[in-house]
Motif scaffolding. Structure first.
Motif, short mmCIF file in Angstrom:
data_model
loop_
_atom_site.label_atom_id
_atom_site.label_comp_id
_atom_site.label_asym_id
_atom_site.label_seq_id
_atom_site.Cartn_x
_atom_site.Cartn_y
_atom_site.Cartn_z
N THR A 133 0.82 -1.32 -0.13
CA THR A 133 0.12 -0.01 0.04
C THR A 133 1.01 1.08 -0.10
OG1 THR A 133 -0.14 -0.06 2.43
CG2 THR A 133 -1.61 -1.52 1.31
N GLY A 134 0.17 2.49 -0.03
CA GLY A 134 1.14 3.77 0.04
C GLY A 134 1.97 3.72 1.35
N ASN A 135 1.59 3.03 2.41
CA ASN A 135 2.65 3.15 3.63
C ASN A 135 2.75 1.87 4.42
OD1 ASN A 135 -0.11 2.89 4.57
ND2 ASN A 135 -0.06 4.35 6.14
N GLY A 136 2.67 0.78 3.72
CA GLY A 136 2.89 -0.30 4.22
C GLY A 136 2.42 -1.81 3.59
N ILE A 137 1.82 -2.54 4.02
CA ILE A 137 1.43 -3.76 3.26
C ILE A 137 0.00 -4.41 3.97
CG2 ILE A 137 2.46 -5.40 4.86
CD1 ILE A 137 3.48 -7.03 2.36
N ARG A 138 -0.80 -4.97 2.81
CA ARG A 138 -2.16 -5.69 3.12
C ARG A 138 -1.99 -6.91 3.00
NH1 ARG A 138 -7.42 -3.81 3.62
NH2 ARG A 138 -8.96 -5.58 3.22
N VAL A 139 -2.20 -7.87 4.00
CA VAL A 139 -2.17 -9.29 3.84
C VAL A 139 -3.50 -9.98 3.84
CG1 VAL A 139 -0.90 -11.41 4.60
CG2 VAL A 139 0.15 -9.03 5.22
N THR A 140 -3.78 -10.73 2.90
CA THR A 140 -5.14 -11.36 2.82
C THR A 140 -5.08 -12.87 2.78
OG1 THR A 140 -6.05 -9.56 1.89
CG2 THR A 140 -7.38 -11.53 1.82
N HIS A 141 -5.88 -13.67 3.47
CA HIS A 141 -5.47 -15.07 3.74
C HIS A 141 -6.73 -15.65 3.25
CE1 HIS A 141 -1.75 -15.14 6.20
NE2 HIS A 141 -2.23 -14.16 6.54
N THR A 142 -7.00 -17.11 2.60
CA THR A 142 -7.95 -17.39 2.19
C THR A 142 -7.85 -18.89 2.47
OG1 THR A 142 -7.53 -17.66 -0.22
CG2 THR A 142 -8.48 -15.80 0.45
N ALA A 143 -9.11 -19.64 2.54
CA ALA A 143 -9.01 -21.04 2.92
C ALA A 143 -10.20 -21.47 1.98
CB ALA A 143 -8.91 -21.35 4.19
N THR A 144 -10.04 -22.67 1.23
CA THR A 144 -11.08 -23.38 0.35
C THR A 144 -10.98 -24.88 0.82
OG1 THR A 144 -11.00 -21.58 -1.44
CG2 THR A 144 -12.06 -23.90 -1.69
N ASN A 145 -12.36 -25.26 1.15
CA ASN A 145 -12.26 -26.79 1.55
C ASN A 145 -12.37 -27.53 0.29
OD1 ASN A 145 -12.80 -29.38 2.34
ND2 ASN A 145 -14.71 -28.82 3.68
N ILE A 146 -11.42 -28.13 0.01
CA ILE A 146 -11.32 -29.10 -1.47
C ILE A 146 -11.46 -30.43 -1.28
CG2 ILE A 146 -9.88 -27.45 -2.82
CD1 ILE A 146 -7.60 -29.11 -2.11
N GLY A 147 -11.90 -30.91 0.01
CA GLY A 147 -12.12 -32.11 0.65
C GLY A 147 -13.61 -32.66 0.41
N ASN A 148 -13.91 -33.63 1.02
CA ASN A 148 -15.49 -34.18 1.04
C ASN A 148 -16.11 -33.87 2.21
OD1 ASN A 148 -14.98 -35.01 -1.82
ND2 ASN A 148 -14.07 -36.93 -1.17
N HIS A 149 -15.52 -33.63 3.27
CA HIS A 149 -16.24 -33.40 4.53
C HIS A 149 -15.87 -32.13 5.05
CE1 HIS A 149 -16.48 -37.89 4.37
NE2 HIS A 149 -15.56 -37.83 4.17
N ALA A 150 -16.80 -31.34 5.89
CA ALA A 150 -16.64 -30.30 6.52
C ALA A 150 -15.34 -30.21 7.40
CB ALA A 150 -17.75 -29.84 7.61
N ALA A 151 -14.63 -28.93 7.19
CA ALA A 151 -13.14 -28.97 7.64
C ALA A 151 -12.97 -27.60 8.54
CB ALA A 151 -12.18 -28.87 6.63
N PRO A 152 -12.28 -27.68 9.75
CA PRO A 152 -12.13 -26.53 10.36
C PRO A 152 -10.82 -25.80 9.97
CG PRO A 152 -11.09 -28.31 11.48
CD PRO A 152 -11.81 -28.95 10.40
N ILE A 153 -10.95 -24.44 10.16
CA ILE A 153 -9.81 -23.27 9.69
C ILE A 153 -9.58 -22.31 10.73
CG2 ILE A 153 -11.41 -22.32 8.27
CD1 ILE A 153 -7.39 -22.96 7.87
#
Length: 310
Positions: free
Chosen positions: A138-158
């Motif tokens: 950014t103009g004065n630092g950094i922006r960090v964006t995390h994503t997680a996608t469940n690519i399995g067959n069951h509900a998953a915690p994150i």
């Protein structure tokens, strides 16, 4: 002559010409660590050599859980699952499953990079996730964006966390003051596993009025509260008023602060302070606090950042 790769793998250098001078950052391939960050030559994090692994987990991504899992053991749908013990001295599983994983480049520009890594089924973890982290200047630092996608067959915690050691230019860390809007402090046992929460008002764990780093003895977590705009801010300030700010969105309700006097510096051991945004506290796989459960195909995203306030 055989060329030996650095433990951190490839390095990704970012640059942006901001209103206050050049903004520059270096990100590592292994663990997607934020190794360097500066604005107009003014350091916002303590750097570490390219040839070394991140000391004390400096700058790495903590996923699919931050902090500790007591005994590496948790229960899912009535079955006890056993994670590998990665904090041997305290017999815990610590900081997730990606801290030694090489990420792959998803997208790269001069001023941003998106890196991706899969969390695959393994000991104590029967789920399959695809995660990304985008570092965007950014103009004065950094922006960090995390994503997680469940690519399995069951509900998953994150749950996510990260582990940056902050700096305010070349000011000695011992001269700095940390201010954060802490609400509740996490009580821990002698293995740093949580035992409950306590209000911080009137205690040494109230960081809202500022705490001198030279007096701080922290490896502690807090529930933190956002300002009116929904952003949580932690500020490291020098005696001359210069500041480095770590901000976190509403999704990041927890903060860990770790002070060490044995951080490896150019002139030997020195003081360092990690200010670590987290979406969940320690042992969240057991308590469920802050954990998101993703159905197959679902995704989650959240952002934080570091800046030099104008």
């Amino acid at each position: 002559m055989t060329r030996i790769a650095a433990p951190t793998g490839e390095q990704f250098h970012l640059r942006h010409d901001g209103a206050h001078g050049a903004v520059e950052a270096t990100i590592t391939e292994v663990a997607a660590a934020l190794r360097q960050l500066s604005v107009d030559g003014h350091a916002l994090v303590q750097g570490f050599p390219r040839e070394s692994t991140p000391p004390f987990g400096h700058g790495i991504v903590l996923a699919p859980w931050p902090n500790r899992v007591r005994d590496g053991r948790w229960v899912h749908e009535g079955t006890v699952l056993q994670l590998d013990i990665t904090e041997v001295e305290r017999k815990n599983a610590i900081h997730g499953l990606l801290r030694n994983t090489p990420y792959r480049v998803v997208e790269k520009w001069d001023d941003s990079v998106t890196l991706g890594a899969a969390v695959v089924p393994q000991h104590g973890w029967p789920f399959h996730l695809w995660t990304t982290v985008q570092y965007a200047l950014t103009g004065n630092g950094i922006r960090v964006t995390h994503t997680a996608t469940n690519i399995g067959n069951h509900a998953a915690p994150i749950a996510f966390g990260t582990h940056p050691f902050l700096a305010v230019g070349d000011h000695p860390i011992e001269e700095l003051t940390l201010t954060a809007r802490t609400v509740e402090h996490v009580i821990v046992d002698d293995r740093l596993n949580p035992e409950g929460l306590e209000p911080v008002t009137g205690t040494r764990f109230d960081l809202s009025g500022g705490v001198a780093v030279k007096d701080a003895q922290f490896d502690d977590a807090w529930r933190v509260e956002p300002d009116g705009d929904g952003i949580v801010r932690s500020v490291l300030s020098a005696p001359d008023g210069t500041e480095t700010e770590l901000w976190q969105g509403r999704e990041w309700e927890w903060l860990q602060v770790f002070v060490t006097r044995i951080f490896p510096g150019e002139n030997g051991q020195q003081t360092a302070i990690a200010v670590e945004p987290m979406t969940a506290p320690a042992d969240a796989l057991n308590s469920g606090i802050g954990v998101r459960w993703l159905q197959p195909g679902d995704s989650w995203s959240g952002s934080w950042g570091i800046c030099r306030p104008a």
